[in-house]
Motif scaffolding. Structure first.
Motif, PDB file in Angstrom:
ATOM      1  N   UNK A 149       0.450  13.712   0.182  1.00  0.00           N
ATOM      2  CA  UNK A 149      -0.908  14.314   0.526  1.00  0.00           C
ATOM      3  C   UNK A 149      -1.648  14.301  -0.824  1.00  0.00           C
ATOM      4  N   UNK A 150      -2.894  14.161  -0.472  1.00  0.00           N
ATOM      5  CA  UNK A 150      -3.754  14.280  -1.596  1.00  0.00           C
ATOM      6  C   UNK A 150      -4.939  15.609  -1.542  1.00  0.00           C
ATOM      7  N   UNK A 151      -4.994  16.208  -2.629  1.00  0.00           N
ATOM      8  CA  UNK A 151      -5.814  17.370  -2.930  1.00  0.00           C
ATOM      9  C   UNK A 151      -6.854  17.164  -3.883  1.00  0.00           C
ATOM     10  N   UNK A 152      -7.973  18.040  -3.588  1.00  0.00           N
ATOM     11  CA  UNK A 152      -8.914  17.922  -4.849  1.00  0.00           C
ATOM     12  C   UNK A 152      -8.913  19.398  -5.364  1.00  0.00           C
ATOM     13  N   UNK A 153      -9.209  19.699  -6.714  1.00  0.00           N
ATOM     14  CA  UNK A 153      -9.101  20.972  -7.370  1.00  0.00           C
ATOM     15  C   UNK A 153     -10.585  21.187  -7.767  1.00  0.00           C
ATOM     16  N   UNK A 154     -11.171  20.045  -8.045  1.00  0.00           N
ATOM     17  CA  UNK A 154     -12.423  20.105  -8.753  1.00  0.00           C
ATOM     18  C   UNK A 154     -13.082  18.816  -8.225  1.00  0.00           C
ATOM     19  N   UNK A 155     -14.650  18.780  -8.729  1.00  0.00           N
ATOM     20  CA  UNK A 155     -15.320  17.682  -8.195  1.00  0.00           C
ATOM     21  C   UNK A 155     -15.247  16.584  -9.165  1.00  0.00           C
ATOM     22  N   UNK A 156     -16.037  15.622  -9.142  1.00  0.00           N
ATOM     23  CA  UNK A 156     -16.140  14.431  -9.873  1.00  0.00           C
ATOM     24  C   UNK A 156     -17.192  14.603 -11.130  1.00  0.00           C
ATOM     25  N   UNK A 157     -17.916  13.530 -11.563  1.00  0.00           N
ATOM     26  CA  UNK A 157     -18.857  13.309 -12.519  1.00  0.00           C
ATOM     27  C   UNK A 157     -19.632  14.662 -12.507  1.00  0.00           C
ATOM     28  N   UNK A 158     -20.212  15.066 -11.622  1.00  0.00           N
ATOM     29  CA  UNK A 158     -21.343  16.073 -11.588  1.00  0.00           C
ATOM     30  C   UNK A 158     -20.657  17.440 -11.290  1.00  0.00           C
ATOM     31  N   UNK A 159     -19.377  17.548 -10.919  1.00  0.00           N
ATOM     32  CA  UNK A 159     -19.043  19.052 -10.649  1.00  0.00           C
ATOM     33  C   UNK A 159     -17.591  19.153 -11.052  1.00  0.00           C
TER      34      UNK A 159
ATOM     35  N   UNK B 283     -12.588  23.858  -6.248  1.00  0.00           N
ATOM     36  CA  UNK B 283     -12.501  23.624  -4.794  1.00  0.00           C
ATOM     37  C   UNK B 283     -11.613  24.508  -3.974  1.00  0.00           C
ATOM     38  N   UNK B 284     -10.487  24.975  -4.502  1.00  0.00           N
ATOM     39  CA  UNK B 284      -9.456  25.953  -3.938  1.00  0.00           C
ATOM     40  C   UNK B 284      -9.365  27.188  -4.687  1.00  0.00           C
ATOM     41  N   UNK B 285      -9.069  28.235  -4.116  1.00  0.00           N
ATOM     42  CA  UNK B 285      -8.510  29.457  -4.648  1.00  0.00           C
ATOM     43  C   UNK B 285      -6.977  29.278  -4.855  1.00  0.00           C
ATOM     44  N   UNK B 286      -6.658  29.391  -6.402  1.00  0.00           N
ATOM     45  CA  UNK B 286      -5.394  29.013  -6.708  1.00  0.00           C
ATOM     46  C   UNK B 286      -4.069  29.627  -5.811  1.00  0.00           C
TER      47      UNK B 286
ATOM     48  N   UNK C 251       0.903  -1.217   0.087  1.00  0.00           N
ATOM     49  CA  UNK C 251       0.133   0.117  -0.054  1.00  0.00           C
ATOM     50  C   UNK C 251       0.725   1.309  -0.022  1.00  0.00           C
ATOM     51  N   UNK C 252       0.426   2.172  -0.957  1.00  0.00           N
ATOM     52  CA  UNK C 252       1.148   3.499  -0.940  1.00  0.00           C
ATOM     53  C   UNK C 252      -0.056   4.369  -0.613  1.00  0.00           C
ATOM     54  N   UNK C 253       0.016   4.980   0.744  1.00  0.00           N
ATOM     55  CA  UNK C 253      -1.028   5.890   1.125  1.00  0.00           C
ATOM     56  C   UNK C 253      -0.983   7.404   0.897  1.00  0.00           C
ATOM     57  N   UNK C 254      -2.053   7.936   0.353  1.00  0.00           N
ATOM     58  CA  UNK C 254      -1.964   9.425   0.052  1.00  0.00           C
ATOM     59  C   UNK C 254      -2.928  10.068   1.014  1.00  0.00           C
ATOM     60  N   UNK C 255      -2.379  10.741   2.191  1.00  0.00           N
ATOM     61  CA  UNK C 255      -3.197  11.202   3.198  1.00  0.00           C
ATOM     62  C   UNK C 255      -3.913  12.280   2.761  1.00  0.00           C
ATOM     63  N   UNK C 256      -5.404  12.160   3.075  1.00  0.00           N
ATOM     64  CA  UNK C 256      -6.171  13.001   2.337  1.00  0.00           C
ATOM     65  C   UNK C 256      -6.163  14.621   3.032  1.00  0.00           C
ATOM     66  N   UNK C 257      -6.294  15.570   2.249  1.00  0.00           N
ATOM     67  CA  UNK C 257      -6.668  16.994   2.461  1.00  0.00           C
ATOM     68  C   UNK C 257      -7.943  17.476   1.759  1.00  0.00           C
ATOM     69  N   UNK C 258      -8.713  16.409   1.475  1.00  0.00           N
ATOM     70  CA  UNK C 258      -9.899  16.918   0.720  1.00  0.00           C
ATOM     71  C   UNK C 258     -11.123  17.453   1.580  1.00  0.00           C
ATOM     72  N   UNK C 259     -11.532  18.622   1.247  1.00  0.00           N
ATOM     73  CA  UNK C 259     -12.168  19.306   2.090  1.00  0.00           C
ATOM     74  C   UNK C 259     -11.756  20.414   2.606  1.00  0.00           C
TER      75      UNK C 259
END
Length: 528
Positions: free
Chosen positions: A275-285, A309-312, A236-244
């Motif tokens: 670390x895992x970031x999200x800059x936009x959403x998924x299928x709907x966003x 989802x983030x201000x650049x 396992x190679x884990x990315x620690x979530x910063x989602x949200x």
């Protein structure tokens, strides 16, 4: 006294995937590593001792084990004992499965469903509603989750509304995180049992290493406990979530909390990748340049183009903190507007950190990557992880939102490779189905639930296998120890009854499973 091998494999062909290296027919494993190879099926028999296990399959082929470089083992583990709505073909079956579980569940206890399904792929092509769930039970909190971004609640629902303005129980994206925060946590024994079962399921498809792209620190503790108990069947190679997250201070707090896990940064079995970031959403966003087709309930206004989802500016500062702490970054970017914004951010970070090792900044998905964006990412040296199983399962609903042409251009693997980009492959389970040859079949055919989409982006079986083996190891900066079969490398391999390089019809690969999956010299799937 002679020193014998722990395991010897005899096969018709052993593909080492080393450039210019001929196929072999025997392989010996000692102390978790490949000890020796031979072109003679019986050329290593002198290493067979009283305790040596022997796999003698003269009609089989051997390959390195496969990596799934973007998946969610944690979700798979949590879902092992949930209501299996992914088996339902229509809404009546789905609701019936939930009703059956509620009937044997103590009042007040939560009822959860599995997440690896798409409403577009059942007969009614819709999610259940709050009202339908309330008819099943009002004494159980019922959570029907689809993928990682959407769920429907019964009387707990407060966000989604139908065409009449009535609550329908639908929650999306950030609202989902609120439910995750209040739902009851399974016990550590339940977590271990779920991860044991899920990791064995991955191994049964030929996957030997997963890069889990959404791991909380609580999840990491459960993974460590599972590994310590000898019940983790894959690396396992884990990315620690910063989602949200949306501000630098919260990221700094997370990094401080991560320090106690620094000792796992380079662990060969369970490592913290970054670390895992999200800059936009998924299928709907997902954030797009062109508007959605306004046929989805997510498009509440004309000209809807998804969400960033983030201000650049804030994202640059947050990621800068991560890099200064010595961690890598993987960022979800699915729509073309999101990809462009992410490349702007990554370019600024590369300017601040000119000596950054290659592969420190990774683009997750890069779904709608236009020629201009592909060229720019490649020039910057940004690797990308793609997931055809995701496209396979969501193509129908994505066409409702984006239209046929844009869906055809999702995950253009052919063009990425032609540019010389570092690309690796995965599933994005629970949105897509995990499985080594299932993914190879998909990338080689571009088949989806609604037919072939974008056949010009297809790649060969050989290239598809490389995206899961040699190129995956490059992404993880582990080419010196994994990805090929060579003396001294980790003994991570798979044994197959079919030769994927010689099939005349690639569709034969769709559901093929390995006879054996061996990780670190231990048999994770199959019995001798």
């Amino acid at each position: 006294m002679p020193t014998y091998a722990d395991l010897v494999v005899r096969a018709k062909k052993i593909y080492t995937l080393e450039d210019g290296h001929p196929t072999q027919r025997a392989l010996a494993i000692r102390d978790g590593k490949i000890h020796r190879l031979s072109a003679d099926s019986y050329g290593l028999d002198h290493l067979v001792g009283p305790a040596t296990k022997v796999i003698d399959r003269p009609d089989s082929v051997v390959l390195p084990s496969f990596d799934d470089t973007h998946t969610h083992l944690i979700f798979a583990g949590l879902g092992q004992f949930d209501v299996p709505v992914h088996t339902a073909k229509n809404l009546a079956e789905l609701l019936g499965l939930i009703r059956q579980r509620a009937s044997v569940t103590k009042p007040g206890d939560w009822v959860f469903t599995t997440t690896n399904w798409q409403e577009f792929n059942i007969h009614e092509q819709r999610l259940p509603t709050l009202q339908e769930l309330d008819k099943i039970s009002k004494v159980h909190p019922i959570v029907v989750r689809r993928g990682g971004h959407n769920l429907v609640l019964n009387t707990w629902g407060k966000f989604g509304k139908d065409e009449h303005g009535q609550l329908n129980g639908l929650l999306q994206d950030s609202a989902v995180i609120m439910i995750d925060a209040i739902k009851p946590s399974p016990s550590i024994d339940e977590r271990i049992a779920g991860l044991e079962s899920a990791s064995a399921s991955y191994a049964a498809t030929g996957i030997g290493c997963v890069r889990d792209c959404c791991v909380s620190l609580e999840d990491l503790a459960a993974l460590k406990a599972t590994h310590d108990a000898g019940k983790l069947h894959v690396r396992v190679r884990a990315l620690i979530t910063a989602i949200g997250f949306s501000d630098v201070s919260r990221v700094e707090q997370l990094l401080t909390e991560m320090e106690k896990w620094r000792f796992l940064q380079l662990d060969p079995w369970l490592s913290v990748w970054g670390v895992k970031f999200m800059i936009d959403g998924g299928i709907e966003s997902a954030a797009t340049d062109e508007p959605y087709q306004n046929r989805c309930e997510c498009a509440s206004e004309a000209g809807y183009r998804g969400r960033l989802l983030w201000d650049p500016e804030n994202l640059v500062e947050a990621m800068d903190v991560v890099l200064r702490r010595g961690w890598k970054i993987g960022t979800h970017a699915y729509g073309d507007r999101a990809i462009r914004t992410l490349l702007d951010v990554y370019e600024r970070l590369l300017q601040r950190h000119p000596g950054l090792p290659p592969g420190t900044l990774v683009m997750e998905h890069g779904g709608l990557a236009t020629p201009e964006l592909r060229a720019r990412a490649t020039a910057l040296g940004i690797p990308v992880t793609i997931q055809h199983p995701l496209l396979h399962d969501i193509a129908g609903i994505q066409e409702v939102y984006w239209g046929h042409n844009r869906v055809c251009d999702i995950f253009p693997a052919r063009e990425w490779l032609d540019l010389g980009a570092l690309v690796s492959a995965g599933s994005d389970f629970p949105v897509g189905s995990y499985g080594a040859m299932h993914s190879v079949w998909g990338m080689s055919t571009r088949q989806t639930v609604v037919g072939v989409r974008g056949p010009e982006h297809a790649i060969s079986v050989t290239e598809s296998i490389a995206l899961h083996t040699t190129m995956a190891a490059r992404l993880l900066q582990e080419s010196e120890v994994r990805g090929t079969l060579k003396p001294g490398r980790y003994a991570d391999l798979t044994v197959w009854s079919i030769d994927p390089f010689e099939v005349t019809d690639v569709y034969e690969l769709r559901e093929v499973k390995p006879i054996y999956t061996i990780i670190g010299g231990k048999i994770s799937h199959g019995t001798v």
